[in-house]
Design a protein around this motif. Sequence first.
Motif, PDB file in Angstrom:
ATOM      1  N   GLY A 119       8.400   9.082   7.317  1.00  0.00           N
ATOM      2  CA  GLY A 119       8.821   7.709   7.566  1.00  0.00           C
ATOM      3  C   GLY A 119       8.018   6.745   6.711  1.00  0.00           C
ATOM      4  O   GLY A 119       6.898   7.034   6.314  1.00  0.00           O
ATOM      5  N   GLU A 120       8.609   5.612   6.405  1.00  0.00           N
ATOM      6  CA  GLU A 120       7.916   4.623   5.590  1.00  0.00           C
ATOM      7  C   GLU A 120       6.961   3.805   6.453  1.00  0.00           C
ATOM      8  O   GLU A 120       7.302   3.396   7.563  1.00  0.00           O
ATOM      9  CB  GLU A 120       8.915   3.690   4.910  1.00  0.00           C
ATOM     10  N   ALA A 121       5.785   3.575   5.924  1.00  0.00           N
ATOM     11  CA  ALA A 121       4.766   2.828   6.658  1.00  0.00           C
ATOM     12  C   ALA A 121       5.182   1.362   6.783  1.00  0.00           C
ATOM     13  O   ALA A 121       5.637   0.764   5.810  1.00  0.00           O
ATOM     14  CB  ALA A 121       3.431   2.930   5.941  1.00  0.00           C
ATOM     15  N   PRO A 122       5.018   0.782   7.969  1.00  0.00           N
ATOM     16  CA  PRO A 122       5.348  -0.639   8.146  1.00  0.00           C
ATOM     17  C   PRO A 122       4.329  -1.536   7.440  1.00  0.00           C
ATOM     18  O   PRO A 122       3.270  -1.081   6.999  1.00  0.00           O
ATOM     19  CB  PRO A 122       5.302  -0.832   9.661  1.00  0.00           C
ATOM     20  N   ASP A 123       4.647  -2.804   7.356  1.00  0.00           N
ATOM     21  CA  ASP A 123       3.765  -3.764   6.678  1.00  0.00           C
ATOM     22  C   ASP A 123       2.378  -3.827   7.312  1.00  0.00           C
ATOM     23  O   ASP A 123       1.395  -4.057   6.622  1.00  0.00           O
ATOM     24  CB  ASP A 123       4.396  -5.162   6.678  1.00  0.00           C
ATOM     25  N   SER A 124       2.285  -3.622   8.622  1.00  0.00           N
ATOM     26  CA  SER A 124       0.982  -3.674   9.284  1.00  0.00           C
ATOM     27  C   SER A 124       0.069  -2.568   8.758  1.00  0.00           C
ATOM     28  O   SER A 124      -1.140  -2.768   8.611  1.00  0.00           O
ATOM     29  CB  SER A 124       1.136  -3.557  10.798  1.00  0.00           C
ATOM     30  N   VAL A 125       0.638  -1.408   8.444  1.00  0.00           N
ATOM     31  CA  VAL A 125      -0.144  -0.306   7.875  1.00  0.00           C
ATOM     32  C   VAL A 125      -0.594  -0.661   6.478  1.00  0.00           C
ATOM     33  O   VAL A 125      -1.747  -0.446   6.096  1.00  0.00           O
ATOM     34  CB  VAL A 125       0.682   1.001   7.877  1.00  0.00           C
TER      35      VAL A 125
ATOM     36  N   VAL B 143      -9.457   0.700  10.387  1.00  0.00           N
ATOM     37  CA  VAL B 143      -9.159   1.636  11.484  1.00  0.00           C
ATOM     38  C   VAL B 143      -8.532   0.895  12.654  1.00  0.00           C
ATOM     39  O   VAL B 143      -7.548   1.354  13.236  1.00  0.00           O
ATOM     40  CB  VAL B 143     -10.430   2.405  11.913  1.00  0.00           C
ATOM     41  N   LYS B 144      -9.088  -0.264  13.009  1.00  0.00           N
ATOM     42  CA  LYS B 144      -8.530  -1.043  14.119  1.00  0.00           C
ATOM     43  C   LYS B 144      -7.087  -1.444  13.839  1.00  0.00           C
ATOM     44  O   LYS B 144      -6.231  -1.384  14.712  1.00  0.00           O
ATOM     45  CB  LYS B 144      -9.374  -2.292  14.375  1.00  0.00           C
ATOM     46  N   GLY B 145      -6.816  -1.869  12.596  1.00  0.00           N
ATOM     47  CA  GLY B 145      -5.459  -2.267  12.226  1.00  0.00           C
ATOM     48  C   GLY B 145      -4.479  -1.116  12.287  1.00  0.00           C
ATOM     49  O   GLY B 145      -3.342  -1.264  12.744  1.00  0.00           O
ATOM     50  N   LEU B 146      -4.915   0.048  11.833  1.00  0.00           N
ATOM     51  CA  LEU B 146      -4.023   1.210  11.856  1.00  0.00           C
ATOM     52  C   LEU B 146      -3.773   1.705  13.268  1.00  0.00           C
ATOM     53  O   LEU B 146      -2.633   2.023  13.630  1.00  0.00           O
ATOM     54  CB  LEU B 146      -4.590   2.336  10.989  1.00  0.00           C
ATOM     55  N   THR B 147      -4.822   1.777  14.078  1.00  0.00           N
ATOM     56  CA  THR B 147      -4.627   2.258  15.455  1.00  0.00           C
ATOM     57  C   THR B 147      -3.798   1.266  16.270  1.00  0.00           C
ATOM     58  O   THR B 147      -3.041   1.676  17.145  1.00  0.00           O
ATOM     59  CB  THR B 147      -5.968   2.557  16.154  1.00  0.00           C
ATOM     60  N   ALA B 148      -3.932  -0.023  15.981  1.00  0.00           N
ATOM     61  CA  ALA B 148      -3.097  -1.017  16.664  1.00  0.00           C
ATOM     62  C   ALA B 148      -1.627  -0.836  16.291  1.00  0.00           C
ATOM     63  O   ALA B 148      -0.736  -1.153  17.079  1.00  0.00           O
ATOM     64  CB  ALA B 148      -3.556  -2.431  16.309  1.00  0.00           C
ATOM     65  N   GLY B 149      -1.389  -0.277  15.098  1.00  0.00           N
ATOM     66  CA  GLY B 149      -0.022  -0.007  14.658  1.00  0.00           C
ATOM     67  C   GLY B 149       0.512   1.333  15.120  1.00  0.00           C
ATOM     68  O   GLY B 149       1.592   1.738  14.706  1.00  0.00           O
ATOM     69  N   GLY B 150      -0.242   2.068  15.950  1.00  0.00           N
ATOM     70  CA  GLY B 150       0.236   3.314  16.510  1.00  0.00           C
ATOM     71  C   GLY B 150      -0.205   4.569  15.776  1.00  0.00           C
ATOM     72  O   GLY B 150       0.255   5.661  16.076  1.00  0.00           O
ATOM     73  N   VAL B 151      -1.112   4.428  14.831  1.00  0.00           N
ATOM     74  CA  VAL B 151      -1.621   5.590  14.093  1.00  0.00           C
ATOM     75  C   VAL B 151      -2.747   6.221  14.906  1.00  0.00           C
ATOM     76  O   VAL B 151      -3.549   5.513  15.516  1.00  0.00           O
ATOM     77  CB  VAL B 151      -2.128   5.147  12.691  1.00  0.00           C
ATOM     78  N   THR B 152      -2.813   7.550  14.919  1.00  0.00           N
ATOM     79  CA  THR B 152      -3.874   8.211  15.677  1.00  0.00           C
ATOM     80  C   THR B 152      -5.240   7.902  15.069  1.00  0.00           C
ATOM     81  O   THR B 152      -5.349   7.574  13.882  1.00  0.00           O
ATOM     82  CB  THR B 152      -3.677   9.742  15.691  1.00  0.00           C
TER      83      THR B 152
END
Length: 90
Positions: A46-52, A68-77
Motif C-alpha cells: 500500500g502507498e504510504a499516506p502523507d502523514s508517513v 517515531v511518534k509521527g509514524l506510530t500515530a499514523g498506525g505503524v508498529t
Amino acid sequence: MRASTRIASVLTGLTLALGGAALTAPAAHADLSSCINQVEQELHGGEAPDSVRMACYVGLTGDQDQCVKGLTAGGVTDTTAATACRVAPQ
C-alpha cells in the motif's frame, strides 16, 4: 591576470559548486525513500499516506523521537517505525 583566465576560473568554480549541490540532492531523496519504503513494506504494497511522508521527513532532519511518534500515530508498529526512522538520516 588576463580576463579570459579570470572568466575560466569563475566558470570552473561555479561548475564545481553547482555540481556538488547536484550530487548531494539525490542522497537526501534516497534517504526519505528508504524510510517510506520501510513503512510501505508493512502496509504490504500500500502507498504510504502523507502523514508517513511527513514523519519520515522529520526523521531525515535527525529528530528520531518525533519521527517515531509521527509514524506510530499514523498506525505503524513501533518496530517498523523505529527501523524506518533509523534509516532516514543515513
